[in-house]
Design a protein around this motif. Structure first.
Motif, mmCIF file in Angstrom:
data_model
loop_
_atom_site.group_PDB
_atom_site.id
_atom_site.type_symbol
_atom_site.label_atom_id
_atom_site.label_comp_id
_atom_site.label_asym_id
_atom_site.label_seq_id
_atom_site.Cartn_x
_atom_site.Cartn_y
_atom_site.Cartn_z
ATOM 1 N N PHE A 1 43.912 6.134 37.351
ATOM 2 C CA PHE A 1 42.851 6.703 38.173
ATOM 3 C C PHE A 1 43.086 8.194 38.444
ATOM 4 C CE2 PHE A 1 43.179 2.163 39.026
ATOM 5 C CZ PHE A 1 41.895 1.765 38.714
ATOM 6 N N ASN A 2 43.688 8.880 37.483
ATOM 7 C CA ASN A 2 43.721 10.347 37.447
ATOM 8 C C ASN A 2 42.696 10.816 36.427
ATOM 9 O OD1 ASN A 2 47.282 11.174 37.945
ATOM 10 N ND2 ASN A 2 45.884 9.951 39.160
ATOM 11 N N ALA A 3 42.278 12.063 36.523
ATOM 12 C CA ALA A 3 41.348 12.579 35.516
ATOM 13 C C ALA A 3 41.967 12.515 34.122
ATOM 14 C CB ALA A 3 40.949 14.011 35.857
ATOM 15 N N VAL A 4 43.266 12.798 34.027
ATOM 16 C CA VAL A 4 44.004 12.675 32.775
ATOM 17 C C VAL A 4 45.229 11.827 33.051
ATOM 18 C CG1 VAL A 4 45.389 13.915 31.066
ATOM 19 C CG2 VAL A 4 43.184 14.848 31.793
ATOM 20 N N MET A 5 45.492 10.863 32.186
ATOM 21 C CA MET A 5 46.668 10.006 32.323
ATOM 22 C C MET A 5 47.694 10.429 31.286
ATOM 23 S SD MET A 5 46.899 5.857 32.014
ATOM 24 C CE MET A 5 48.385 4.958 32.526
ATOM 25 N N GLN A 6 48.853 10.903 31.748
ATOM 26 C CA GLN A 6 49.925 11.309 30.834
ATOM 27 C C GLN A 6 51.232 10.672 31.282
ATOM 28 O OE1 GLN A 6 51.199 15.375 30.890
ATOM 29 N NE2 GLN A 6 50.797 15.643 33.060
ATOM 30 N N VAL A 7 51.913 10.034 30.348
ATOM 31 C CA VAL A 7 53.182 9.385 30.648
ATOM 32 C C VAL A 7 54.302 10.397 30.441
ATOM 33 C CG1 VAL A 7 54.718 7.478 30.071
ATOM 34 C CG2 VAL A 7 52.241 7.150 29.972
ATOM 35 N N GLY A 8 55.134 10.644 31.515
ATOM 36 C CA GLY A 8 56.209 11.633 31.458
ATOM 37 C C GLY A 8 57.330 11.152 30.556
#
Length: 537
Positions: free
Chosen positions: A239-246
């Motif tokens: 539920f973020n504008a962009v989903m990025q896995v660190g």
């Protein structure tokens, strides 16, 4: 490598920073041999930021020790932009920009005196330096590509929305730590903050005029997150504008061969354990994210046009509800979804506030009347989330792997499945104009719930790779917790005439229906109005 990634449906960004390293100081692969004399060229040409005495500002950063490119010097900008085609020809479509907030007015109590080619100093260029950096890189990529690029940034200034696609909050802690200020007489620890800090930033950034946010899922500082921290962050990242896995440590990827997540932890779903449990939950959240693409894309188009953020705090949506102000970590995701992320270790239930109206549980279909404060179970595989009554949630086809074209067998792209699903919740009247040309209107009265679907031309402003009308629309009417759950009749109206459909599963010319006890699903291939009437009174 880039060709293989593109064939699989990926597009690639590169990490980027605004320094040219002093020879011999690089900590990245290649070291001095990869510098190509850029440091000497930029210093000798006057293309770097200098101290008042004319010497280059050189500071250590994550990749060595470097001088800072002066983005106010047009020749420096032109030279950097001339290097960009070397990577765009490989298929790179943008950058993740880093390490650009170092040019501060002070270093502790000492005032720093720096100067730029435009005649200004670090007193006025503090945040504008980052903005000019972002502008130079974005413009260079788009000149080289001939189309929009993707620029992820972590620092900037008002108006910087013009030159940044999305903001990430820098390197957060890898856990459930709150942001704390210290050290001081009253506080010994100093923490950037982990998941709770990301949740706050997700809301405050949007309310500050930057509608697109992305944190590193799992954080970065202090290395490897626990499985619990990673999954809670992953659920929030949907539920973020962009989903990025660190991020930090060896790998955050539960699917990699060297994953550090082989063992189950307390709270796994019943019957699921070990690496399969981690993968199953990851797939569940990733699939939800892909499903939500049309909803997210449509709301970001609205944000681009109006500035209205995708993520909105409860108190901004319900300023007259004092109880909503107490739940500062909960938020709206677009106008029709409410999310209550879990941000404390070991917690398996969540107290949350539902504002006025009716709300349907995203996972179970259970309906709640607001305003009220409830306690909802919160296992690792289910983030508490709710749909507002009257919601129209557009979803992608359930089996797509990539949003962009692919050339690898077995990888399903968005274009391969020209199906739009509409998840609709009976309640207040709703309207939706979707980027692919669909026009949807819903109405509820005492006798029936209607969904009118009209096929139209896609918006000409949408990228041509997703600019096509759906071949079919699947309307999913949420019946859980209503009289509709006790039995319905379904009628399909076209050109003024109607036909009764069997909600328990039938197929006709241009339509199909089914019902699983929670939803009624009708698939249509042309303009139609669907009428759902309860049979139980």
């Amino acid at each position: 490598m880039f060709e293989e990634l593109r064939a699989l449906g990926y597009r690639s960004l590169l990490h980027h920073s605004p320094q040219v390293n002093v020879p011999g100081t690089s900590s990245i692969a290649g070291g001095e041999d990869s510098s190509e004399g850029l440091y000497e060229l930029y210093v000798d040409s006057g293309w770097v930021v200098t101290f008042a005495d004319g010497n280059p500002v050189r500071l250590p950063w994550g990749g060595g020790t470097g001088a800072f490119v002066d983005w106010t010097h047009p020749d420096a900008v032109a030279h950097v932009q001339g290097l960009i085609p070397r990577v765009t020809t490989l298929g790179v479509v943008g950058t993740k920009m880093d390490w650009d907030e170092y040019l501060q007015p002070n270093l502790g109590p000492a005032r720093l005196h720096m100067q730029f080619a435009n005649g200004e100093t670090n007193l006025t260029m503090k945040s504008w330096y980052s903005a000019r950096y972002h502008a130079a890189i974005k413009e260079g990529f788009e000149q080289a590509m001939g189309e929009p690029s993707f620029q992820l940034v972590r620092h900037g200034s008002p108006r910087d929305q013009e030159w940044s696609t999305c903001v990430w909050p820098g390197d957060l802690d890898n856990d459930f730590t709150e942001h704390t200020r210290g050290p001081s007489e009253r506080q010994r620890e100093w923490n950037v903050g982990g998941l709770p800090a990301a949740i706050v930033a997700n809301q405050s950034l949007g309310l500050s005029g930057f509608p697109c946010f992305a944190s590193d899922v799992g954080g970065y500082r202090n290395g490897q997150p626990t499985a619990e921290a990673l999954l809670r962050w992953m659920a929030f990242g949907v539920f973020n504008a962009v989903m990025q896995v660190g991020g930090g440590g060896r790998t955050h990827m539960p699917w990699s061969e060297d994953t550090p997540y082989p063992l189950p932890e307390e709270g796994w779903p019943q019957g699921v354990s070990s690496i399969d449990g981690m993968l199953d939950i990851t797939r569940r959240y990733f699939r939800l994210r892909m499903d939500l693409f049309p909803y997210i894309h449509n709301e970001l188009l609205a944000a681009e046009a109006t500035g209205r953020p995708l993520v909105r705090s409860l108190w901004s949506m319900h300023p007259d509800d004092p109880e909503a102000r107490r739940f500062e970590r909960d938020f709206y995701f677009g106008p029709n979804m409410l999310v209550a992320p879990v941000y404390e270790q070991g917690v398996r239930e969540r107290t949350l506030h539902l504002p006025e109206g009716e709300w349907v549980d995203l996972w179970t279909g259970e309906r709640h009347e607001g305003p009220q404060t409830i306690v909802r179970a919160a296992p690792l595989h289910e983030i508490p989330a709710f749909l507002r009554d009257g919601a129209i949630i557009p979803l992608a086809a359930p089996d797509i792997d990539s949003l962009l074209p692919t050339t690898t067998d077995g990888i399903v792209s968005y274009a391969d499945r020209p199906l739009t699903r509409l998840w609709v919740v009976p309640g207040r009247a709703g309207t939706l104009r979707l980027f692919n040309g669909l026009d949807v209107r819903t109405e509820t009265d005492s006798d029936r719930f209607t969904v009118a679907v009209r096929f139209g031309p896609p918006s000409p402003s949408v990228d041509e790779r997703i600019r096509f009308s759906p071949e079919a629309v699947e309307v999913r009417v949420e019946t859980g917790g209503t009289t509709l759950a006790e039995g319905v009749s379904v009628r399909l109206v076209r050109d003024g005439s109607g036909v009764e459909l069997d909600p328990l599963g039938a197929t006709g010319e241009g339509w199909t229906t089914e019902q699983d006890g929670r939803v009624v699903v009708v698939r249509v291939q042309s303009d139609a109005t669907i009428e759902v009437t309860p049979t139980a009174r």
